[in-house]
Design an enzyme around this catalytic site. Structure first.
Site, PDB file in Angstrom:
ATOM      1  N   ASP A 143     -18.798  32.791  11.970  1.00 45.72           N
ATOM      2  CA  ASP A 143     -19.006  32.781  13.882  1.00 45.72           C
ATOM      3  C   ASP A 143     -20.129  32.889  14.073  1.00 45.72           C
ATOM      4  OD1 ASP A 143     -19.405  35.409  12.534  1.00 45.72           O
ATOM      5  OD2 ASP A 143     -17.775  37.269  13.293  1.00 45.72           O
ATOM      6  N   SER A 201      -4.641  33.766  12.673  1.00 45.60           N
ATOM      7  CA  SER A 201      -4.611  33.974  10.506  1.00 45.60           C
ATOM      8  C   SER A 201      -4.729  34.957  10.176  1.00 45.60           C
ATOM      9  CB  SER A 201      -7.389  33.850  10.502  1.00 45.60           C
ATOM     10  OG  SER A 201      -7.346  34.139  11.294  1.00 45.60           O
ATOM     11  N   ASP A 245      -2.911  32.321   5.168  1.00 37.60           N
ATOM     12  CA  ASP A 245      -3.292  32.073   3.648  1.00 37.60           C
ATOM     13  C   ASP A 245      -3.215  32.857   2.565  1.00 37.60           C
ATOM     14  OD1 ASP A 245      -5.827  30.641   3.697  1.00 37.60           O
ATOM     15  OD2 ASP A 245      -7.415  31.953   2.920  1.00 37.60           O
ATOM     16  N   LYS A 296      -2.037  44.180   4.353  1.00 41.78           N
ATOM     17  CA  LYS A 296      -2.306  45.418   5.154  1.00 41.78           C
ATOM     18  C   LYS A 296      -2.662  44.719   6.760  1.00 41.78           C
ATOM     19  CE  LYS A 296      -6.204  45.607   1.079  1.00 41.78           C
ATOM     20  NZ  LYS A 296      -7.879  45.182   0.774  1.00 41.78           N
ATOM     21  N   CYS A 350       3.247  -4.039   6.028  1.00 40.60           N
ATOM     22  CA  CYS A 350       2.676  -3.269   6.821  1.00 40.60           C
ATOM     23  C   CYS A 350       1.394  -3.979   7.328  1.00 40.60           C
ATOM     24  CB  CYS A 350       1.827  -1.851   6.822  1.00 40.60           C
ATOM     25  SG  CYS A 350       0.363  -2.308   5.637  1.00 40.60           S
ATOM     26  N   LYS A 380     -11.966  32.560   4.889  1.00 41.94           N
ATOM     27  CA  LYS A 380     -11.582  32.489   6.212  1.00 41.94           C
ATOM     28  C   LYS A 380     -12.116  30.958   7.342  1.00 41.94           C
ATOM     29  CE  LYS A 380     -11.261  34.352  11.344  1.00 41.94           C
ATOM     30  NZ  LYS A 380     -11.518  35.715  12.022  1.00 41.94           N
ATOM     31  N   CYS A 408       0.875  -1.469   0.030  1.00 42.85           N
ATOM     32  CA  CYS A 408      -0.282  -0.590   0.369  1.00 42.85           C
ATOM     33  C   CYS A 408       0.871   1.559   0.095  1.00 42.85           C
ATOM     34  CB  CYS A 408      -0.930   0.243   0.860  1.00 42.85           C
ATOM     35  SG  CYS A 408       0.359   0.046   2.682  1.00 42.85           S
ATOM     36  N   CYS A 457       7.935 -14.754  -0.995  1.00 40.90           N
ATOM     37  CA  CYS A 457       8.128 -16.159  -0.554  1.00 40.90           C
ATOM     38  C   CYS A 457       7.032 -16.840  -0.309  1.00 40.90           C
ATOM     39  CB  CYS A 457       9.264 -16.560   0.732  1.00 40.90           C
ATOM     40  SG  CYS A 457       8.275 -16.498   2.211  1.00 40.90           S
ATOM     41  N   CYS A 516       6.954 -11.503   8.276  1.00 41.34           N
ATOM     42  CA  CYS A 516       6.500 -12.650   7.060  1.00 41.34           C
ATOM     43  C   CYS A 516       8.870 -12.892   7.862  1.00 41.34           C
ATOM     44  CB  CYS A 516       7.036 -12.478   5.448  1.00 41.34           C
ATOM     45  SG  CYS A 516       8.039 -14.625   5.166  1.00 41.34           S
ATOM     46  N   ASP A 568      -7.862  37.189  15.618  1.00 40.81           N
ATOM     47  CA  ASP A 568      -7.078  37.795  14.239  1.00 40.81           C
ATOM     48  C   ASP A 568      -5.918  38.116  14.281  1.00 40.81           C
ATOM     49  OD1 ASP A 568      -9.418  37.200  13.764  1.00 40.81           O
ATOM     50  OD2 ASP A 568     -10.284  39.187  14.215  1.00 40.81           O
TER      51      ASP A 568
END
Length: 1039
Positions: A739, A335, A371, A341, A64, A513, A40, A82, A56, A537
């Site tokens: 919010d 964030s 972001d 700005k 896994c 956001k 996988c 094997c 094995c 903020d």
């Protein structure tokens, strides 16, 4: 997490993953992962003893554990290389064909009898070895730290967890938790009910208890720590009701005002003005809407309360001397989008105040969401991490407040107060010099970022910055501070600091956001998985270093904390002018409305300064309290109630066949719900598993490289496709004011929230004091409310099914969505005075003495309500008046445009993009206050001002012309017009700008006003006596 691992960038969908070091070539992360499964592609992993998992023993072919279990259960049971049959390894369930082996395995534990307490162990702890790396008490020996797996098919889930038995436990291990290696059902050292050592110890304890009367009386022994233990058992917080002498008169006046309002509206409806029927009808409709709006706003404030916290009890209970701190870990989200700005220096101060909080350093993890994928933000955060090594120990050594350096060094107070260390002055000067050098470095980065090179930004090692195209870039994660690289200048550990920029690709919806916050929720769940989260903020710094402790007094309280979804703090602001011209502080909302909601089901979520319970954001319902027992009756008398029915048992000790069949159906349904977890939370087994860990934590066996790879996966742009993210989980999509929606969904599930107002404000931020910026901010909020009103989550029709949302709480949410629509009647009502003055008509007929009592009583009740509200809340009358003024200013401008834009979006599909409010500060104090920025939002209030001023002049001129008898009817019209002008006065001052200069736009409007006034003056001709009819002497016509 390794703090020196470099910037990890990649895309799960494109199968790209690289690590960019400071001066090295990009490396494939696969080289860091160790051996991988050849089936996988996942890591092979290790066993519970720390050894590499080998499926094995003949050839060692890397497979896994999930693939090994699947091959034994569903496949050929042979090694792919094997072709040797797989032997049963320790912890694996038996399958058909297993030979009896003589070596020691966990066969004896397959039918282990669990007591009632062990039945409620978390499955997630069993699968992920369940021990947190922090916050769960002192570390113990590895051989005893893992709990046993819950046994038996009939185990029952507790608080969102689901049990695993031998019947289908292996199915979950392979399907639901593909990447997490299942924990064997038993380990050496785990206690059993028939263990000889445990039995002997219990017998010894029993004998001691039986012989206790031979020893000294326990009551005679005085424990010196007993008072502290009693104090620690006390509640961590308490509810403080408002004094009845303040709140009872307030309620009486509200009821009185409601009755007076009903009589007033009855009188207005039954007494029309026939010669001005249009004006009368418009005014009555407006007044009915104002009454409805007042009811929605007023009655949620019926039960206002205050709260107290006890930080000393919190420390006594969870921070005992000589023991590791038991306070819950907290993940903190910051964030940011545009560094031009939202200046990097502002964000840096917020991050520094977080890292220096008064909280155990191993319990704090700060995640910064970029972001905008800006290299400026990335480099600024790197500089911030280096400066934090000096700033954090300085803050904690001298216990300074606030712990944002810009605010600390600029405050105009005596910084030597309460400072007794001789070295404080010297170290403060040195630290201030270090901070000034830090500011210069940040400013240099900002100046460099102003001009983007044609080839894009290049990192120090020559690698192109992955985020050069902000709309098409891979996900990026950089751990700046962590356990292995987060030491301060004194060698102490620092909190974690992680930079996150989610993947963005064309054609995907990223949800602004709200989408960025959901990405942070998933990243933090994979890397640290704290049970609580604080979001801020980028311009809201920590003003009170004990703010998180204040929240923990509610969230960790054993009595009330289990049903609390979040703790909301009020927003407080710096840099606002003394008179708060545009009501930026919003004190009436935060100190009156929110206190009222706290007495109901809790305050609304306002977007920042809020500590969440992670399980509540995952869509889980609050824990249910014990139900009242139903009334039963005995069999001997025909009393009220139902007969008590005894359960029927089968011969084998269980209930009869019907109950057994029902139990199997329940187990089948439970299994199906478990298999749907990935459809709900996404295709990340590590994240899905973390959602079930109520106490948080990450698997101790997970490698940093594997965690970072999974973190890149959960911030990929397509991860949320066909999941419930944004509809039922995390921050809710569908409105730019995410919010309100997010808090509303939690309250509808039955959670309650808490409003915490410490004496020292917990957080402080910056507000746009300029008129145009302020109106644009209000426009964005109002547009979000209109979007919610027309969405499926509208409080008018959503959330009735469960009955969990209280009636008055629903009133408050309805008010948050319908208040923008008040702009339509408000605009019409503010226009009526000018029309009445110019036409000579009025909206009310001549009133009698008795009818005038209704008007007098209404005005008295309005003023009494406001005065008593100010009395119990502590809000000043100036703040209340500024709020009333801006209600009119915002109502006839921003709210009006929000309704129009909302209708365009709903009816025509025209979406509205909003810009981020600028957080940059002017060099001169309050210099931004006088800056004039023209916007279309200024047109409606400016027009109202002009026509009402013209109307006043026209009305007075007409009264002078017509004589004394015309002054009586004029007073009502003038009062009406002055009411509008006085409320718009701050707006007029904003138009005028500075006192020593007048903006050009004001000159233009003045010329326009003069022209209109001149035309009206000629039309009215006030100094010429008006004739009632034609002059017969001149025309010669006999009328």
């Amino acid at each position: 997490m390794e703090a020196s691992a470099g910037l990890v960038a990649g895309s799960h969908n494109r199968n790209e993953l690289v690590v960019i070091h400071g001066h090295e070539e990009p490396k494939q992360l696969k080289s860091l992962n160790g051996q991988v499964c050849e089936i996988c592609g996942d890591e092979v992993g290790i066993t519970a003893e720390g050894d590499l998992f080998v499926a094995c023993n003949e050839c060692g072919f890397p497979v896994c554990r999930p693939c090994y279990e699947y091959e034994r259960r569903e496949g050929s049971q042979q090694c792919p290389q094997c072709k040797t049959r797989y032997k049963r390894l320790k912890g694996s369930p038996r399958v058909e064909g297993d030979e009896d082996e003589e070596d020691v395995d966990d066969l004896e534990h397959e039918f282990n009898i669990e007591d009632e307490q062990n039945k409620q162990k978390h499955l997630t702890e069993a699968m992920l070895y369940g021990k947190m790396s922090y916050g769960r008490g002192p570390d113990v020996d590895e051989s005893t730290q893992y709990p046993p797996v819950i046994a038996g098919v009939r185990s029952r889930p507790v608080s969102g967890e689901f049990p695993v038995g031998h019947a289908y436990g292996e199915m979950l291990s392979s399907a639901l938790h593909k990447r997490i290696h299942p924990y064997p059902a038993s380990e050496p050292g785990s206690t059993r009910w028939d263990d000889k050592g445990g039995w002997k110890e219990r017998m010894d304890d029993w004998k001691l208890k039986q012989q206790g009367n031979l020893g000294p009386d326990p009551d005679d022994v005085v424990d010196p720590d007993m008072p502290l233990m009693d104090e620690a058992r006390q509640p961590l917080s308490r509810k403080v009701p408002i004094a009845s002498s303040k709140v009872n008169p307030y309620r009486m006046v509200i009821v009185t005002r409601l009755v007076v309002l009903a009589f007033f509206l009855r009188y207005r409806i039954l007494n029309p003005v026939h010669d001005a029927i249009g004006l009368w009808l418009t005014s009555v409709i407006c007044e009915i809407w104002f009454a409805f709006s007042w009811i929605l706003d007023q009655f949620p404030k019926w039960f206002p309360i205050d709260r107290e916290t006890y930080l000393d009890r919190l420390s006594l209970r969870y921070e005992r001397e000589g023991e590791p701190s038991m306070l819950s870990p907290v993940d903190i989200f910051v964030s940011t989008v545009d560094p031009l700005k939202e200046p990097p220096l502002v964000t840096a101060n917020t991050v520094l105040s977080i890292l220096a909080m008064d909280y155990p350093v191993d319990k704090i993890s700060c995640y910064v969401s970029d972001d905008g994928a800006s290299m400026l933000t990335f480099e600024s955060l790197s500089e911030t991490a280096e400066f934090a090594r000096k700033w954090v120990p300085f803050c904690k050594k001298f216990a300074i407040e606030p712990r944002a350096p810009e605010m600390y060094f600029s405050q105009k107070v005596d910084y030597l107060k309460d400072k007794v260390q001789p070295t404080f002055v010297k170290e403060r000067r040195a630290m201030k010099r270090e901070y000034e050098e830090f500011k210069v470095r940040i400013n240099a980065l900002v100046a460099k970022a102003m001009k983007v090179p044609p080839e894009g930004w290049i990192m120090q090692d020559g690698t192109p910055w992955p985020g050069n195209n902000i709309k098409d870039h891979p996900g990026m994660i950089q751990v700046f501070l962590g356990h292995s690289g987060g030491l301060d200048s004194e060698g102490n550990e620092l909190p974690r600091l992680v930079y996150v920029s989610r993947e963005k690709r064309p054609g995907f919806q990223h949800h602004k956001k709200a989408g960025a916050m959901n990405a942070l929720v998933r990243v933090s769940a994979v890397l640290t998985n704290a049970p609580f989260m604080l979001n801020l903020d980028c311009d809201h710094y920590v003003n009170n270093s004990k703010a998180v402790r204040e929240a923990m007094c509610f969230l960790m309280d054993p009595q009330v904390g289990r049903k609390v979804c979040y703790v909301q703090f009020p927003q407080r602001f710096d840099g606002i002018d003394k008179h708060d011209r545009y009501a930026n502080r919003n004190t009436v909302f935060f100190d009156i409305n929110m206190k009222g909601l706290d007495g109901l089901q809790g305050p609304v979520y306002v977007g920042t300064g809020c500590v969440f319970r992670r399980q509540a954001l995952y869509g889980y319902e609050p824990p249910k309290g014990p139900k009242r027992p139903k009334m039963v009756s005995c069999d001997c008398c025909p009393c009220f109630g139902r007969r008590k029915k005894l359960p029927k048992y089968s011969k084998h000790g269980g209930t009869s066949g019907e109950g057994s069949a029902q139990g199997l159906e329940e187990d089948t349904a439970l299994l199906m719900s478990q298999m749907n977890f990935e459809k709900r939370f996404g295709q990340s087994a590590a994240f899905v598993t973390s959602t079930l860990m109520e106490e948080g934590g990450v698997p101790p066996s997970s490698s940093p490289a594997a965690l970072l790879k999974e973190a890149i996966h959960v911030i990929s742009c397509g991860y949320e496709d066909k999941t419930e993210w944004g509809t039922e989980l995390g921050w809710i999509y569908g409105s730019i004011t995410e919010d309100i929606l997010t808090g509303f969904k939690m309250h509808c599930r039955g959670w309650r929230s808490i409003y915490c107002m410490p004496k020292r404000p917990a957080f402080k931020g910056s507000a746009p004091i300029n008129l145009s910026d302020r109106l644009n901010q209000v426009l964005r909020w109002a547009l979000g409310s209109v979007e919610i009103f027309f969405s499926r989550h509208s409080p008018l029709w959503y959330g009735y099914k469960g009955g969990n949302l209280k009636f008055l709480e629903r009133f408050a949410y309805i008010n948050t969505t319908v208040y923008p629509f008040t702009s339509l009647p408000l605009l019409a009502y503010c226009t009526l005075p000018a029309i009445c003055l110019l036409t000579g008509k009025f909206i009310m007929p001549t009133i009698s003495t008795f009818a005038s009592l209704f008007f007098i009583a209404l005005f008295i009740s309005i003023f009494a309500t406001g005065i008593l509200e100010l009395r119990w809340s502590g809000v000043s009358i100036e703040e209340w008046w500024r709020n009333e003024q801006f209600w009119v200013i915002g109502g006839v401008s921003a709210h009006l445009f929000a309704v129009v834009q909302g209708l365009l979006k709903i009816l025509a599909g025209i979406d509205t993009n909003f810009t981020v409010t600028s957080k940059a500060s002017d060099d001169e104090e309050f210099g931004e206050l006088y800056t004039f920025k023209w916007t279309t939002l200024l047109i409606p209030p400016t027009t109202l001002l002009i026509i009402n001023l013209v109307g006043v002049v026209a009305g007075i001129s007409d009264a002078i012309n017509n004589g004394y008898q015309s002054w009586g009817p004029l007073f009502g019209k003038l009062f009406f017009a002055f009411w509008v002008i006085v409320h718009l006065y701050p707006f007029l001052k904003g138009l005028m700008g500075r006192q020593n200069r007048t903006p050009t736009i004001v000159v233009i409007w003045s010329v326009l006003l003069a022209s209109i006034f001149s035309l009206l003056w000629v039309r009215i001709d006030p100094f010429v006596v008006k004739a009632k009819g034609p002059d017969t002497k001149q025309c010669g016509i006999n009328c």
